[in-house]
Design a protein around this motif. Structure first.
Motif, PDB file in Angstrom:
ATOM      1  N   PHE A 180       0.704   2.232   0.723  1.00 42.82           N
ATOM      2  CA  PHE A 180       2.162   2.341   0.877  1.00 42.82           C
ATOM      3  C   PHE A 180       2.556   2.757   2.294  1.00 42.82           C
TER       4      PHE A 180
ATOM      5  N   THR B 295       3.747   0.028   5.146  1.00 44.38           N
ATOM      6  CA  THR B 295       5.171   0.131   5.479  1.00 44.38           C
ATOM      7  C   THR B 295       5.372   0.302   6.977  1.00 44.38           C
TER       8      THR B 295
ATOM      9  N   ILE C  81       6.439  -2.983  -1.342  1.00 46.61           N
ATOM     10  CA  ILE C  81       5.203  -2.295  -0.975  1.00 46.61           C
ATOM     11  C   ILE C  81       4.899  -1.197  -2.001  1.00 46.61           C
ATOM     12  N   GLY C  82       5.946  -0.563  -2.533  1.00 42.34           N
ATOM     13  CA  GLY C  82       5.751   0.470  -3.550  1.00 42.34           C
ATOM     14  C   GLY C  82       5.064  -0.092  -4.793  1.00 42.34           C
TER      15      GLY C  82
ATOM     16  N   ALA D 152       1.615  -1.100  -3.962  1.00 37.39           N
ATOM     17  CA  ALA D 152       0.705   0.040  -3.893  1.00 37.39           C
ATOM     18  C   ALA D 152       0.211   0.405  -5.287  1.00 37.39           C
TER      19      ALA D 152
END
Lengths: 77, 354
Positions: free
Chosen positions: B63, B67, B243-244, B247
């Motif tokens: 993450f 990011t 991305i969260g 992840a």
């Protein structure tokens, strides 16, 4: 001064109108702003990338939202 | 428009005063880009004490590192491309394409589609401008297909998440597809399916001469910064969510789950990816990190490229805009040809790289 913003109602066009209004107000200029949205009128100015900006009949900007500095320069005053 | 007195004239100074700032920013960018990996290694594994082999360790590292890396890449690349594109305009592209024949014209149009600053919201005026200037229909379509397909944000994300090979493969296959699709569409002689009013339209001369004067470097850089603000401002929420979730997949979802549905052996993977991709228009930033997490779980590359192309190139909003100038049958043929090309690209790369 007559300013026309050419563009078929896209987000960048409204943003351009708002920015011009803001700059004109800050400079205390007497500016009438028109939105031109119909295709034949836009094409009659030869603008192929919107938004376009027309000041007193001549095209001064085309393609994308102009930066604030550019608008300040275009409006002069 | 006459230049009001008191405004500085555009005499060329030896070096534009904004260059030192851009130089300093470039150095700072490089330093930041090289520091983020060791920094997050230290912060997550040492300072927070998470085990690199644990679910939480892997997810947190994915993450935070991805990011920051992608935001830095986007800032740098979007700025650079916007500055380079400030040397081009749709009007200049039209002049370059006018009088070009099919074939050479298609190759040139696809290339110019990438370097011309262009938003698909201008697709209709650009289409009319090109066609009335005598640019052949197929060449015009090559431009309109390449422009959204080889999208800066999409290519940057591909580079950040999958490496330069995949990004380069995507750019090259996008260019080839736009060239061939436009050439093929041109051969079909579909001019009668363009709305009649287009050819009758009066097109003015465009920018007046003194407004067309070259912008200064300062203006190009300011435009680049503005573009970065607009692009990053628009996509960061999607990016963070993407991305969260990526992840979470990275940390917890078992590999076998995706290998079953997206392996090269699954014949339906490519068409499924394309159908999934079409309604996702404009959400590249949210979708790609997900795919990035999946790819680490061994998804096939051809399927990924086809998905990406379907997301950016087959966009419903653009087709609705183009309906103003193209009759339904021509729109359907364009979608079929581009869609077919995307499917072919997907299968081809699954076969080569699979």
């Amino acid at each position: 001064m007559n300013v026309k913003v050419l563009g078929p109602g896209c987000a960048n066009c409204s943003a351009t109108v708002a920015l011009i209004e803001q700059v004109a107000k800050a400079k205390g200029l007497d500016v009438t702003i028109e939105k031109v949205e119909d295709l034949p009128s836009i094409m009659s100015y030869g603008v192929m990338a919107t938004p376009g900006v027309v000041i007193d009949g001549s095209v001064v900007h085309a393609g994308g939202r102009p930066t604030q500095a550019k608008i300040e320069q275009l409006l002069g005053g | 428009m006459s230049t009001p007195s008191g405004v500085t004239s555009r005499t060329r100074r030896p070096v534009d005063p904004s260059w030192p700032w851009v130089g300093a920013a470039t150095l700072a960018w490089i330093a930041a880009y090289r520091t983020i990996l060791p920094f997050w290694n230290w912060a997550i594994y040492d300072a927070l004490g998470l085990d690199p082999a644990s679910h939480w360790g892997q997810a947190a590292h994915f993450f935070f590192y991805d990011t920051t890396k992608i935001l830095l890449l986007l800032g740098g690349i979007v700025f650079l491309v916007a500055v380079l594109r400030s040397f081009m305009s749709v009007a200049r592209t039209r002049a370059l394409l006018g009088g070009k024949r099919e074939g050479v014209g298609n190759v040139l149009a696809a290339g110019l589609g990438v370097v011309t600053p262009f938003c698909s919201c201008s697709a209709v005026p650009a289409f009319i401008g090109f066609v009335t200037a005598g640019v052949p229909l197929g060449v015009t379509l090559s431009f309109l297909i390449a422009s959204p397909m080889v999208d800066v944000v999409a290519v940057t994300l591909l580079y950040g998440l999958f490496g330069w090979r995949i990004a380069a493969l995507y750019v090259v296959s996008g260019l080839v597809l736009a060239t061939l699709a436009g050439f093929f569409l041109g051969r079909l002689k579909l001019e009668r399916h363009v709305e009649g009013f287009v050819y009758a339209m009066q097109v003015g001369s465009g920018l007046s001469v003194d407004a067309d004067a070259a912008p200064t470097w300062r203006e190009r850089f300011a435009g680049g910064l503005d573009e970065v603000r607009t692009v990053v401002g628009k996509i960061w929420p999607y990016l963070l969510v993407g991305i969260g979730v990526g992840a979470a997949i990275h940390g917890w979802v078992p590999e076998s789950f995706f290998v079953r549905i997206a392996s090269p052996d699954n014949v339906f993977a490519v068409p499924m990816a394309v159908l999934l991709g079409i309604p996702l228009y404009g959400n590249v930033a949210g979708i790609l990190p997900l795919v990035g997490a999946l790819q680490a779980k061994d998804i096939a590359m051809g399927t990924l490229l086809a998905f990406m192309m379907a997301v950016v190139a087959l966009s419903l909003p653009e087709m609705i805009l183009l309906r103003q100038v193209l009759k339904p049958r021509l729109i359907a043929v364009v979608i079929a040809v581009v869609g077919g090309g995307i499917l072919f690209t997907g299968y081809l790369f699954n076969a080569i790289l699979g």
